[in-house]
Design a protein around this motif. Structure first.
Motif, PDB file in Angstrom:
ATOM      1  N   ARG A  77      -9.997  66.309  86.862  1.00 38.85           N
ATOM      2  CA  ARG A  77     -11.364  66.069  86.370  1.00 38.85           C
ATOM      3  C   ARG A  77     -12.272  65.771  87.555  1.00 38.85           C
ATOM      4  O   ARG A  77     -11.976  64.897  88.370  1.00 38.85           O
ATOM      5  CB  ARG A  77     -11.376  64.910  85.383  1.00 38.85           C
ATOM      6  N   ALA A  78     -13.384  66.484  87.617  1.00 36.26           N
ATOM      7  CA  ALA A  78     -14.279  66.362  88.768  1.00 36.26           C
ATOM      8  C   ALA A  78     -14.788  64.934  88.946  1.00 36.26           C
ATOM      9  O   ALA A  78     -14.953  64.460  90.072  1.00 36.26           O
ATOM     10  CB  ALA A  78     -15.457  67.322  88.616  1.00 36.26           C
ATOM     11  N   GLU A  79     -15.021  64.221  87.844  1.00 40.03           N
ATOM     12  CA  GLU A  79     -15.556  62.859  87.956  1.00 40.03           C
ATOM     13  C   GLU A  79     -14.561  61.904  88.615  1.00 40.03           C
ATOM     14  O   GLU A  79     -14.949  60.852  89.137  1.00 40.03           O
ATOM     15  CB  GLU A  79     -15.954  62.326  86.584  1.00 40.03           C
ATOM     16  N   ASN A  80     -13.255  62.263  88.590  1.00 43.31           N
ATOM     17  CA  ASN A  80     -12.231  61.392  89.157  1.00 43.31           C
ATOM     18  C   ASN A  80     -11.933  61.683  90.631  1.00 43.31           C
ATOM     19  O   ASN A  80     -11.077  61.027  91.223  1.00 43.31           O
ATOM     20  CB  ASN A  80     -10.939  61.513  88.354  1.00 43.31           C
ATOM     21  N   LEU A  81     -12.613  62.665  91.200  1.00 42.02           N
ATOM     22  CA  LEU A  81     -12.411  62.940  92.621  1.00 42.02           C
ATOM     23  C   LEU A  81     -12.806  61.715  93.443  1.00 42.02           C
ATOM     24  O   LEU A  81     -13.746  60.993  93.090  1.00 42.02           O
ATOM     25  CB  LEU A  81     -13.262  64.136  93.058  1.00 42.02           C
ATOM     26  N   PRO A  82     -12.090  61.449  94.534  1.00 42.60           N
ATOM     27  CA  PRO A  82     -12.469  60.330  95.392  1.00 42.60           C
ATOM     28  C   PRO A  82     -13.939  60.430  95.801  1.00 42.60           C
ATOM     29  O   PRO A  82     -14.438  61.525  96.066  1.00 42.60           O
ATOM     30  CB  PRO A  82     -11.540  60.494  96.601  1.00 42.60           C
ATOM     31  N   THR A  83     -14.619  59.305  95.846  1.00 41.09           N
ATOM     32  CA  THR A  83     -16.071  59.282  96.076  1.00 41.09           C
ATOM     33  C   THR A  83     -16.462  60.016  97.349  1.00 41.09           C
ATOM     34  O   THR A  83     -17.416  60.806  97.356  1.00 41.09           O
ATOM     35  CB  THR A  83     -16.570  57.832  96.132  1.00 41.09           C
ATOM     36  N   HIS A  84     -15.740  59.788  98.443  1.00 44.62           N
ATOM     37  CA  HIS A  84     -16.127  60.407  99.711  1.00 44.62           C
ATOM     38  C   HIS A  84     -15.953  61.925  99.669  1.00 44.62           C
ATOM     39  O   HIS A  84     -16.727  62.668 100.290  1.00 44.62           O
ATOM     40  CB  HIS A  84     -15.338  59.796 100.881  1.00 44.62           C
ATOM     41  N   LYS A  85     -14.948  62.407  98.884  1.00 42.57           N
ATOM     42  CA  LYS A  85     -14.771  63.851  98.749  1.00 42.57           C
ATOM     43  C   LYS A  85     -15.886  64.450  97.878  1.00 42.57           C
ATOM     44  O   LYS A  85     -16.370  65.558  98.152  1.00 42.57           O
ATOM     45  CB  LYS A  85     -13.397  64.157  98.150  1.00 42.57           C
ATOM     46  N   LYS A  86     -16.277  63.731  96.826  1.00 43.46           N
ATOM     47  CA  LYS A  86     -17.373  64.212  95.987  1.00 43.46           C
ATOM     48  C   LYS A  86     -18.664  64.329  96.797  1.00 43.46           C
ATOM     49  O   LYS A  86     -19.411  65.311  96.658  1.00 43.46           O
ATOM     50  CB  LYS A  86     -17.593  63.257  94.807  1.00 43.46           C
ATOM     51  N   LEU A  87     -18.913  63.347  97.650  1.00 39.52           N
ATOM     52  CA  LEU A  87     -20.128  63.383  98.465  1.00 39.52           C
ATOM     53  C   LEU A  87     -20.104  64.562  99.434  1.00 39.52           C
ATOM     54  O   LEU A  87     -21.132  65.215  99.658  1.00 39.52           O
ATOM     55  CB  LEU A  87     -20.274  62.070  99.244  1.00 39.52           C
ATOM     56  N   VAL A  88     -18.943  64.836 100.002  1.00 33.19           N
ATOM     57  CA  VAL A  88     -18.810  65.995 100.900  1.00 33.19           C
ATOM     58  C   VAL A  88     -19.165  67.278 100.158  1.00 33.19           C
ATOM     59  O   VAL A  88     -19.925  68.119 100.655  1.00 33.19           O
ATOM     60  CB  VAL A  88     -17.374  66.074 101.472  1.00 33.19           C
ATOM     61  N   LEU A  89     -18.625  67.427  98.952  1.00 37.25           N
ATOM     62  CA  LEU A  89     -18.882  68.628  98.167  1.00 37.25           C
ATOM     63  C   LEU A  89     -20.354  68.732  97.767  1.00 37.25           C
ATOM     64  O   LEU A  89     -20.969  69.807  97.878  1.00 37.25           O
ATOM     65  CB  LEU A  89     -17.994  68.636  96.922  1.00 37.25           C
ATOM     66  N   LEU A  90     -20.938  67.635  97.311  1.00 32.86           N
ATOM     67  CA  LEU A  90     -22.343  67.654  96.875  1.00 32.86           C
ATOM     68  C   LEU A  90     -23.284  67.979  98.033  1.00 32.86           C
ATOM     69  O   LEU A  90     -24.228  68.772  97.881  1.00 32.86           O
ATOM     70  CB  LEU A  90     -22.711  66.316  96.250  1.00 32.86           C
ATOM     71  N   LYS A  91     -23.038  67.390  99.201  1.00 32.63           N
ATOM     72  CA  LYS A  91     -23.885  67.675 100.368  1.00 32.63           C
ATOM     73  C   LYS A  91     -23.730  69.123 100.804  1.00 32.63           C
ATOM     74  O   LYS A  91     -24.708  69.786 101.155  1.00 32.63           O
ATOM     75  CB  LYS A  91     -23.511  66.731 101.516  1.00 32.63           C
ATOM     76  N   THR A  92     -22.499  69.603 100.777  1.00 30.44           N
ATOM     77  CA  THR A  92     -22.255  71.000 101.174  1.00 30.44           C
ATOM     78  C   THR A  92     -22.993  71.956 100.258  1.00 30.44           C
ATOM     79  O   THR A  92     -23.715  72.848 100.718  1.00 30.44           O
ATOM     80  CB  THR A  92     -20.745  71.306 101.128  1.00 30.44           C
TER      81      THR A  92
END
Length: 540
Positions: free
Chosen positions: A303-318
């Protein structure tokens, strides 16, 4: 030939065809993961549409009617909820848990034991088992469900297995199919087919360990498990090898080619249907994307919401810094500060979406269904494997040249790295060309894969189990199958012969030395006698 004979032949053929068309088929697909259900449901619906009387045992319920035949659900209530709760407890974002270590096999077996016991105990299954029904064929999903092969015996049916992956090692053991350890990495590794010497050594050891544990620990345990719930059942060793057919979810466009015995039939991509029209809002979003669209999905397990916060931020910024529009399958709460070019939804019609010409890239976890659907539509991929077979799938993406991959657990997983890889995939036309080449191979078949699956299941029914397709290798012990006993005899005889020849050489050497020594001693005596004779002559 008179009219009565012609009529008799026509009626006989018609009744024979009718009998095949109305066969009773039971499918047992107990894994709650959506991808596994998608495959099982597609196969069983295909059989129902072909006119058969189909019963589907699974954690989900399909209420859509079929045009031909019948489709009945036996729902394993509570399984989907248990699966969701289990996945929340686990941490699939920790590579160590799902690593390709020897310990992984134990974890796999513990998890599948709970699954099979829950099935044998389930009230719906108990009631169904106590019925007087019989079936022509029982189809059992191979992975994690070995003990459920018992139901083919219980319902007096021919046993067909379905593997959601290619012909992996456990399928090969059952069918007498050779496992090409030198270029077929074990499914839970992250090796490519072009392995280094060190990787081939590790791969061989993993295969050998798995085979020994499967035969000498796992099968006896399954035998005890079946006897506990169904006393007097045949031995698991007999049940396990009494298989008429295996359908494997593979194709040469997806996985590397491997040798297959006649009763292992590849049907990879059978679940991919002709693309349907997209919802209007989604269609407009795609049509208006002048720079194209990148589709992002990490599958049904993660589930995308459960991704580690720092990895989610990397993806969103990218994604936020790209010109392309982004469609991201996102489960859970809404995303804070969502970039303007990113649209999220809990669900997208993935198979239909990937068919849209404006989709330029698929960012995926590397599940086999995602690979298949991407290849079908010729869409390049960025594989970000997280767990299970996704790592070996990601290697295939890179090796075959229609995408790139980076492990979710890679220390280089950063905005800079992801941006660089995405730009390379978007602007290097080689990736799209390779993807389209794969797509052409995927679609170039002698028969639709779902129709192929239906044909072979009907073939098993027509030929009463199709015993003639079984290779003799299933009757051999493992050391006989690989001719290790022959090699042992040859090596033993060779060693004994060499030892015998060595003994002869040593003996001849000793005899030669003795002969030489005798000659020398004789010569010495002769010389001594000659000197004595000469001395006597001189005195005279």
């Amino acid at each position: 030939m008179d009219f009565s004979k012609i009529l008799f032949i026509v009626l006989t053929v018609a009744l024979y065809i009718e009998e095949i068309d109305n066969s009773k088929i039971l499918g047992i697909f107990p894994l709650a993961a959506k991808s596994h259900y998608t495959l099982g449901n597609s196969l069983m619906r295909g059989l129902a549409e072909a006119g058969h009387d189909v019963t589907m045992m699974s954690p989900h319920n399909d209420e859509n009617p079929v045009e031909n035949g019948t489709y009945r659900n036996i729902v394993l209530t509570g399984f989907a909820e248990f699966y969701e709760a289990t996945m929340k407890k686990l941490n699939p974002y920790e590579r160590s848990y799902f690593s390709n270590s020897f310990n992984y096999l134990h974890k796999y077996q513990r998890a599948t034991t709970v699954l099979m016991e829950n099935i044998f105990q389930h009230p719906a299954v108990v009631d169904f088992s106590n019925s007087n029904e019989t079936f022509d064929v029982v189809i059992v999903e191979q992975i994690a469900c070995e003990a459920l092969k018992y139901f083919a015996h219980h319902f007096k049916a021919h046993l067909v297995l379905f593997s959601s992956v290619a012909a992996e090692s456990k399928v090969n053991y059952v069918m007498g199919n050779p496992t090409m350890v030198s270029f077929s990495p074990l499914i839970d590794t992250d090796f490519s087919n072009d392995m280094t010497l060190a990787q081939r050594i590790r791969n061989l050891l993993l295969y050998a360990y798995e085979a020994a544990e499967y035969k000498y620990l796992w099968l006896p345990f399954l035998d005890d498990l079946i006897q506990r719930y169904h006393p007097g059942a045949p031995s698991m060793f007999d049940i396990n090898y009494n298989v008429s057919l295996v359908l494997v979810n593979s194709h040469e466009s997806i996985q590397p080619s491997v040798p297959l015995v006649p009763n292992i039939v590849p049907i990879g991509g059978f679940h991919v249907e002709k693309a349907k029209r997209l919802p209007e809002d989604l269609e407009n979003f795609l049509n208006l994307a002048s720079d194209g669209v990148i589709y992002v999905s990490f599958g049904s397990t993660v589930r995308a919401e459960n991704l580690p916060t720092h990895k989610k931020l990397v993806l969103l910024k990218t994604f936020g810094n790209l010109k392309q529009k982004i469609l991201w399958k996102w489960e859970g709460h809404e995303v804070d500060d969502l970039p303007a070019n990113v649209k999220t939804s809990k669900w997208f019609p993935q198979k239909d979406l990937l068919a849209h010409p404006n989709v330029r890239l698929f960012v995926t976890q590397g599940g086999l269904l995602s690979l298949t659907e991407s290849i079908s539509n010729g869409v390049p991929m960025l594989a970000v494997p997280i767990l299970g077979d996704q790592f070996v799938n990601a290697r295939m993406v890179e090796t075959d040249g229609y995408g790139l991959s980076i492990s979710f657990h890679d220390s280089n997983f950063s905005e800079e790295k992801l941006t660089s890889m995405i730009e390379e995939l978007l602007h290097n036309s080689t990736f799209k060309e390779k993807a389209m080449e794969k797509s052409r191979i995927f679609h170039d078949r002698e028969i639709d894969p779902l129709k192929k699956a239906v044909y072979w299941i009907e073939y098993v029914i027509r030929h009463k189990g199709a015993a003639h397709l079984k290779v003799w290798g299933v009757n051999l012990a493992w050391y006989q199958f690989y001719s290790l006993d022959v090699l042992f005899v040859i090596l033993t005889c060779t060693v004994l012969l060499l030892a015998f020849l060595y003994g002869i050489v040593i003996a001849l050497g000793k005899l030669f030395k003795m002969a030489v020594k005798t000659v020398i001693q004789k010569n010495k005596r002769n010389n001594k006698n000659d000197r004595r004779g000469n001395n006597k002559l001189k005195r005279h």
